[in-house]
Design an enzyme around this catalytic site. Structure first.
Site, PDB file in Angstrom:
ATOM      1  N   GLN B  31       0.903  -1.124  -0.015  1.00 44.17           N
ATOM      2  CA  GLN B  31       0.054  -0.065  -0.030  1.00 44.17           C
ATOM      3  C   GLN B  31       0.829   1.200  -0.020  1.00 44.17           C
ATOM      4  O   GLN B  31       2.137   1.129   0.103  1.00 44.17           O
ATOM      5  CB  GLN B  31      -0.838   0.166   1.286  1.00 44.17           C
ATOM      6  CG  GLN B  31      -0.144  -0.141   2.564  1.00 44.17           C
ATOM      7  CD  GLN B  31      -0.824  -0.847   3.710  1.00 44.17           C
ATOM      8  OE1 GLN B  31      -2.084  -0.811   3.774  1.00 44.17           O
ATOM      9  NE2 GLN B  31      -0.285  -1.389   4.569  1.00 44.17           N
ATOM     10  N   HIS B  62      -7.910   3.061  20.312  1.00 43.11           N
ATOM     11  CA  HIS B  62      -7.294   2.035  20.880  1.00 43.11           C
ATOM     12  C   HIS B  62      -7.799   1.844  22.355  1.00 43.11           C
ATOM     13  O   HIS B  62      -7.959   0.527  22.785  1.00 43.11           O
ATOM     14  CB  HIS B  62      -5.714   2.438  21.147  1.00 43.11           C
ATOM     15  CG  HIS B  62      -5.060   2.647  19.719  1.00 43.11           C
ATOM     16  ND1 HIS B  62      -4.369   3.599  19.117  1.00 43.11           N
ATOM     17  CD2 HIS B  62      -5.038   1.651  18.763  1.00 43.11           C
ATOM     18  CE1 HIS B  62      -3.844   3.438  17.861  1.00 43.11           C
ATOM     19  NE2 HIS B  62      -4.449   2.152  17.538  1.00 43.11           N
ATOM     20  N   ASP B 137       0.715 -12.729   6.105  1.00 44.11           N
ATOM     21  CA  ASP B 137      -0.819 -12.533   5.996  1.00 44.11           C
ATOM     22  C   ASP B 137      -1.399 -12.864   7.359  1.00 44.11           C
ATOM     23  O   ASP B 137      -1.296 -14.329   7.750  1.00 44.11           O
ATOM     24  CB  ASP B 137      -1.014 -13.073   4.652  1.00 44.11           C
ATOM     25  CG  ASP B 137      -2.593 -12.885   4.129  1.00 44.11           C
ATOM     26  OD1 ASP B 137      -3.307 -12.212   5.113  1.00 44.11           O
ATOM     27  OD2 ASP B 137      -3.040 -13.596   3.187  1.00 44.11           O
ATOM     28  N   GLY B 138      -2.264 -12.205   7.837  1.00 46.34           N
ATOM     29  CA  GLY B 138      -3.222 -12.643   8.923  1.00 46.34           C
ATOM     30  C   GLY B 138      -4.020 -13.840   8.723  1.00 46.34           C
ATOM     31  O   GLY B 138      -4.448 -14.636   9.436  1.00 46.34           O
ATOM     32  N   ASP B 155      -7.337  -5.324  14.017  1.00 46.92           N
ATOM     33  CA  ASP B 155      -7.007  -3.805  14.020  1.00 46.92           C
ATOM     34  C   ASP B 155      -6.504  -3.575  12.346  1.00 46.92           C
ATOM     35  O   ASP B 155      -5.369  -3.480  12.132  1.00 46.92           O
ATOM     36  CB  ASP B 155      -5.989  -3.551  14.988  1.00 46.92           C
ATOM     37  CG  ASP B 155      -5.611  -2.094  14.740  1.00 46.92           C
ATOM     38  OD1 ASP B 155      -6.073  -1.437  14.178  1.00 46.92           O
ATOM     39  OD2 ASP B 155      -4.578  -1.804  15.760  1.00 46.92           O
ATOM     40  N   ASP B 158      -9.558  -0.919   5.823  1.00 50.57           N
ATOM     41  CA  ASP B 158     -10.745  -1.136   5.338  1.00 50.57           C
ATOM     42  C   ASP B 158     -11.016  -2.333   4.611  1.00 50.57           C
ATOM     43  O   ASP B 158     -10.069  -2.962   4.113  1.00 50.57           O
ATOM     44  CB  ASP B 158     -11.251   0.124   4.340  1.00 50.57           C
ATOM     45  CG  ASP B 158     -11.210   1.461   4.856  1.00 50.57           C
ATOM     46  OD1 ASP B 158     -11.025   1.696   6.230  1.00 50.57           O
ATOM     47  OD2 ASP B 158     -11.221   2.463   4.491  1.00 50.57           O
ATOM     48  N   PRO B 162      -6.196  -4.341   0.732  1.00 52.15           N
ATOM     49  CA  PRO B 162      -5.395  -5.426   1.540  1.00 52.15           C
ATOM     50  C   PRO B 162      -6.109  -6.023   2.589  1.00 52.15           C
ATOM     51  O   PRO B 162      -5.770  -7.187   2.713  1.00 52.15           O
ATOM     52  CB  PRO B 162      -4.054  -4.615   1.850  1.00 52.15           C
ATOM     53  CG  PRO B 162      -4.345  -3.155   1.668  1.00 52.15           C
ATOM     54  CD  PRO B 162      -5.580  -2.794   0.860  1.00 52.15           C
TER      55      PRO B 162
END
Lengths: 284, 284
Positions: B31, B62, B137-138, B155, B158, B162
């Site tokens: 990004q 947070h 990559d989560g 967290d 949008d 990505p």
């Protein structure tokens, strides 16, 4: 061609709304009033450069200024409204069958004329037979009435400009006197987010506390207002806005509302710590 | 000379922030990341043109992503955080002595490097010995873990771009499997105000409900995010976020918070009717 309206939320922040067309632009005796048609928010009402109402989110402001006090005291019969030239606050009040009379005091007749032409979904309510409109200064009007109102709503513009007097010690004192022994005052109270607003809010709440035994602030999200985060003041001679909330009475009325509900009512008084701090609340 | 950063909140709405200086502008593999110094909000982090964090209001986001689940289950020991490259979520988690380990999975190492340089008030927490950072990559990371976490925090940016996979059925299923039997998932859930976001929120909550027995949304006011009105999703195998709130345990910790408190916790789940409607809640 691109055509944008821009509001300065602070010296360093601008909020811009694409517009289709300017529908009105009037310099009244009091202020400049503009109406734009926009693709995102429908028609918007702008006073001295500030968005004061949009068709898309006016329901949020009007639900929160009206239904919060009405759900606390279901016996409200006589109401005084200061400002509210667009009619939205009056529209929500008129949904309550127990309300017998609404005195509306709007300093700027031109605002009512403009809203009657361009904002029919709010201004139609001004024709309700219970509504009596006085075109005069709210500050002066409220002086002459003693213990007559169950509810005073101050639906004003910002404390800087024509509405300055509506945040003054004298005005709050006169409102106190104009209210019955179980009277409630609710007023729009700006956003606590930008520093330049904070001082005005602090001064105003201090003055309310000098006069009223119960003073609480509550919040709503209004995306087209500065910072999107808005406060209302609830001041009362008798009722606590959360402990005395009459959920059953409100829900029995069966009013359909797009923003307000009685759970949200209670939640709206639960303020973030940074706001409690600036309002001088105890923080646990 | 005037120098402004502008974000498009929708095709028809622009939010502009006066800037002093651009501090960084990097095209990473994932990004575009920009950092500006601004007079109103301090330093701001911008990803693909969207403000994702400002020094002035990062405490709101947070506080709300971390303290809400932590106050529901005070026995959380193992946490997985997806995204969170700025360190703010990690900073709040690290304040809890009972947390033993935090796995943080950030797809874009460059974000962490940029935040370590420019956002020290959030990124310092990344050095806590309980934190282990995985740059991957989560979506993939979460597949390989079964019943190990008490809490998963997503967290992310949008759902368009990505982070799209982090709102998918597959991802939620894998999070469910990665959580212990009393596990909680919290994810940032966008604003419900502009129409183009609404569909993504509806799709996402539907998928969460397919997997988790308890799914509730909660809200916060974040003025620098689109519309200023933000939702978080709370999904759990066991805990109701309001009924099971452990006020006493949270308040016993004595954490000083600038936004969160346990009254606001309860209030944040009281949504306006228009949001309940779009989320398909019962409206009373």
């Amino acid at each position: 061609m691109e055509y944008w309206f821009t509001e300065e939320h602070s010296d360093n922040v601008r909020f811009s709304i694409r517009t289709n067309k300017q529908l009105a632009s009037v310099e009244t005796e009091i202020q400049r009033v503009d109406v734009f048609d926009t693709p995102e928010f429908g028609k918007i009402l702008v006073m001295d450069g500030n968005v004061t109402m949009t068709e898309k989110d006016e329901f949020i402001y009007h639900d929160m200024i009206v239904h919060v006090p009405m759900a606390v005291n279901p016996n409200i019969k006589r109401v005084l409204v200061i400002g509210a030239g667009d009619g939205g606050t009056i529209r929500e009040l008129c949904r309550y069958p127990m309300i017998e009379s609404i005195d509306m005091v709007e300093i700027d007749e031109a605002v009512v004329d403009i809203c009657k032409e361009h904002f029919k979904t709010t201004s139609y309510a001004l024709n309700d037979p219970r509504v009596k409109i006085y075109f005069e200064d709210g500050l002066r009007f409220v002086r002459s009435n003693k213990k007559v109102y169950d509810l005073v709503l101050v639906d004003s513009t910002d404390p800087i400009g024509p509405s300055e007097g509506l945040f003054s010690r004298e005005f709050y004192g006169n409102c106190f006197n104009a209210l019955k022994d179980d009277g409630i005052l609710v007023n729009q109270h700006e956003s606590p987010y930008y520093d330049f607003n904070v001082k005005a809010i602090q001064k105003s709440i201090k003055r309310l506390r000098e006069k009223f035994p119960i003073v609480k602030m509550y919040q709503a999200h209004i995306p087209t207002f500065s910072s999107g985060y808005w406060l209302f003041g609830f001041a009362s001679k008798k009722y606590d806005p959360v402990k005395d909330l009459n959920e059953e009475a409100f829900n029995r009325l069966g009013l359909k509302t797009k923003y307000y509900n009685t759970d949200l009512h209670k939640g709206s008084f639960a303020l973030p710590n940074y706001v409690k701090e600036l309002l001088d609340y105890d923080i646990k």
